[in-house]
Enzyme design. Structure first.
Site, mmCIF file in Angstrom:
data_model
loop_
_atom_site.group_PDB
_atom_site.id
_atom_site.type_symbol
_atom_site.label_atom_id
_atom_site.label_comp_id
_atom_site.label_asym_id
_atom_site.label_seq_id
_atom_site.Cartn_x
_atom_site.Cartn_y
_atom_site.Cartn_z
ATOM 1 N N CYS A 107 0.833 -1.205 0.000
ATOM 2 C CA CYS A 107 0.000 0.000 0.000
ATOM 3 C C CYS A 107 0.873 1.263 0.000
ATOM 4 C CB CYS A 107 -0.921 -0.007 1.224
ATOM 5 S SG CYS A 107 -2.036 1.406 1.242
ATOM 6 N N CYS A 157 -19.452 -6.590 3.478
ATOM 7 C CA CYS A 157 -18.853 -5.290 3.798
ATOM 8 C C CYS A 157 -17.546 -5.192 3.020
ATOM 9 C CB CYS A 157 -18.583 -5.243 5.304
ATOM 10 S SG CYS A 157 -17.681 -3.775 5.828
ATOM 11 N N CYS A 169 -16.305 -9.309 5.558
ATOM 12 C CA CYS A 169 -15.759 -7.976 5.293
ATOM 13 C C CYS A 169 -14.491 -8.158 4.464
ATOM 14 C CB CYS A 169 -15.451 -7.290 6.622
ATOM 15 S SG CYS A 169 -14.823 -5.638 6.367
ATOM 16 N N CYS A 187 -19.683 1.627 8.502
ATOM 17 C CA CYS A 187 -18.915 1.036 9.597
ATOM 18 C C CYS A 187 -17.691 1.936 9.781
ATOM 19 C CB CYS A 187 -18.498 -0.387 9.215
ATOM 20 S SG CYS A 187 -17.354 -1.143 10.377
ATOM 21 N N ARG A 206 -17.964 -3.098 17.813
ATOM 22 C CA ARG A 206 -17.241 -4.328 17.478
ATOM 23 C C ARG A 206 -15.875 -4.421 18.156
ATOM 24 N NH1 ARG A 206 -18.516 -6.623 12.803
ATOM 25 N NH2 ARG A 206 -18.894 -4.621 11.810
ATOM 26 N N CYS A 223 0.232 0.262 10.387
ATOM 27 C CA CYS A 223 -0.130 -0.770 9.417
ATOM 28 C C CYS A 223 1.050 -1.503 8.780
ATOM 29 C CB CYS A 223 -1.000 -0.156 8.330
ATOM 30 S SG CYS A 223 -1.559 -1.400 7.161
ATOM 31 N N CYS A 245 0.178 4.884 7.007
ATOM 32 C CA CYS A 245 -0.483 4.685 8.304
ATOM 33 C C CYS A 245 0.508 4.016 9.284
ATOM 34 C CB CYS A 245 -1.721 3.820 8.138
ATOM 35 S SG CYS A 245 -2.809 4.430 6.830
HETATM 36 S S1 SF4 Z 1 -4.321 0.995 6.852
HETATM 37 FE FE1 SF4 Z 1 -2.674 -0.044 5.709
HETATM 38 S S2 SF4 Z 1 -3.685 -0.827 3.896
HETATM 39 FE FE2 SF4 Z 1 -5.054 0.706 4.763
HETATM 40 S S3 SF4 Z 1 -4.518 2.623 3.744
HETATM 41 FE FE3 SF4 Z 1 -3.265 2.538 5.604
HETATM 42 S S4 SF4 Z 1 -1.313 1.588 4.937
HETATM 43 FE FE4 SF4 Z 1 -2.846 1.173 3.348
#
Ligand code: SF4
Length: 364
Positions: free
Chosen positions: A54, A130, A98, A190, A262, A61, A58
């Site tokens: 990705c 979802c 989901c 959600c 949840r 993540c 984040c």
């Molecule tokens: S949470 Fe992870 S997968 Fe989702 S946008 Fe952020 S970096 Fe990408």
């Protein structure tokens, strides 16, 4: 039913969060009973249909390409494989599937068409579907709705202030705009967040202000406890205590009385007693399956044993809202518009994200 209040302030929410625990639990459980069957818990299965690689940053993540983590990336899962996994989830008591894809935002094209086909396939299995695919436009939300999508997940993660300490590649307003696009359809929303990222209690309350002032409030709100994954900027965060989780769940229940709250990531760190207190405090949904996208989760048999022990029953699909109709691709009244919306990219500097990125570069 309790009257839903949409003008909660941070101070009011903090007063609730900080109440003596027994008082907080009693109030939350009372509201819970007024709005929900306390012995029914929704079971959802989370399926990673496209893992890793990705472009976002984040801080929590392991799927962000810029950090060095041990996850195995995968291209989009074929529809038949998704169907097989959904059938397995249904057989083990899940009412909702989901599907998560590690994308910044949805792009019109072959891959999105495949996802629409997955939505049609699962809805035809009489399960709630979802998706969590990143930012989406109104047209994309309409196409998902037409395929039979029941819910769209898009978390606010934290307060607007603390969000800036975790993510620099998109803004909070982008999140709200996507939720708004979903709200223009009949797909339910959600949206929730994560605790244990280094935020303070004011930030937790700030996130609940943002969620509770949405009108309507989200139909579902996941409360995640951070699972600190090695290689991510938040790898050194200490796990949140069960008491913080119970307080957060109870407060969420009080300010979002009709929402399904949840228990999401972080359940492996929680004892059965701890989870039981969360159910008492108003949690009425869990994710099942041994993995939550990429982080560990309790085994489904363990969960069923816990349900038996506590006298809980899995919620049947479409209890809260009727099953959406599926329109086949050939009969769709929406065309792919090929829009390229300008989602923001603030790109401010977050020291720990930068450090994790440099560490990853050095390891490559
Ligand atoms: S949470 Fe992870 S997968 Fe989702 S946008 Fe952020 S970096 Fe990408």
């Amino acid at each position: 039913m309790s009257e839903t209040k949409h003008n909660w302030t941070k101070e009011e929410i903090l007063d609730i969060y900080n109440k003596p625990l027994m008082e907080l639990l009693y109030e939350a459980a009372t509201i819970h009973r007024k709005n929900h069957d306390p012995n029914t818990v929704q079971v959802s299965t989370l399926l990673s249909i496209k893992t890793g690689g990705c472009s976002e940053d984040c801080g929590y993540c392991p799927q962000a390409a810029r950090y060095h983590t041990n996850i195995e990336g995968n291209d989009l899962m074929p529809v038949q494989q998704v169907k097989a996994q959904a059938l397995r989830a249904k057989a083990s008591g899940s009412s909702r599937v989901c599907m998560g894809a590690a994308w910044r935002n949805v792009k019109d094209g072959e891959e999105f068409d495949e996802v629409l086909e997955m939505v049609r396939t699962i809805n035809k299995l009489d399960m709630e579907v979802c998706c969590t695919l990143g930012m989406i436009t109104e047209n994309q939300a309409q196409r998902l709705a037409e395929a039979g999508l029941y819910a769209y997940n898009h978390n606010l993660d934290s307060s607007e202030e603390y969000y800036k300490e975790v993510i620099s590649t998109r803004g909070y307003q982008d999140r709200l705009d996507t939720i708004d696009n979903v709200r223009k359809t009949n797909v339910t929303v959600c949206s929730g967040g994560i605790i244990g990222m280094g935020e303070n209690i004011e930030d937790r309350a700030g996130m609940l202000v943002a969620l509770s002032t949405l009108n309507p409030q989200p139909e579902s709100t996941p409360i995640n406890a951070l699972v600190a994954v090695e290689g991510t900027p938040l790898e050194d965060q200490k796990p949140v205590s069960i008491w913080e989780m119970i307080r957060m769940v109870a407060t969420t229940r009080i300010v979002l009385p009709e929402t399904q709250v949840r228990l999401s990531a972080g359940r492996t760190q929680m004892s059965r007693e701890g989870q039981a207190m969360c159910f008492f405090a108003g949690a009425n949904s869990i994710f099942a399956g041994d993995k939550l996208l990429t982080t560990p989760n309790p085994d489904v048999n363990e969960d069923m044993k816990m349900f038996e022990l506590l006298g809980l029953n899995p919620q049947k699909p479409f209890t809260k809202k009727v099953q959406p109709q599926t329109v086949e691709a050939a009969e769709s009244k929406f065309e792919a518009l090929g829009e390229k919306p300008k989602w923001t990219r603030p790109e401010h500097k977050i020291e720990r994200n930068e450090a994790a990125k440099q560490k990853s570069k050095a390891l490559k």
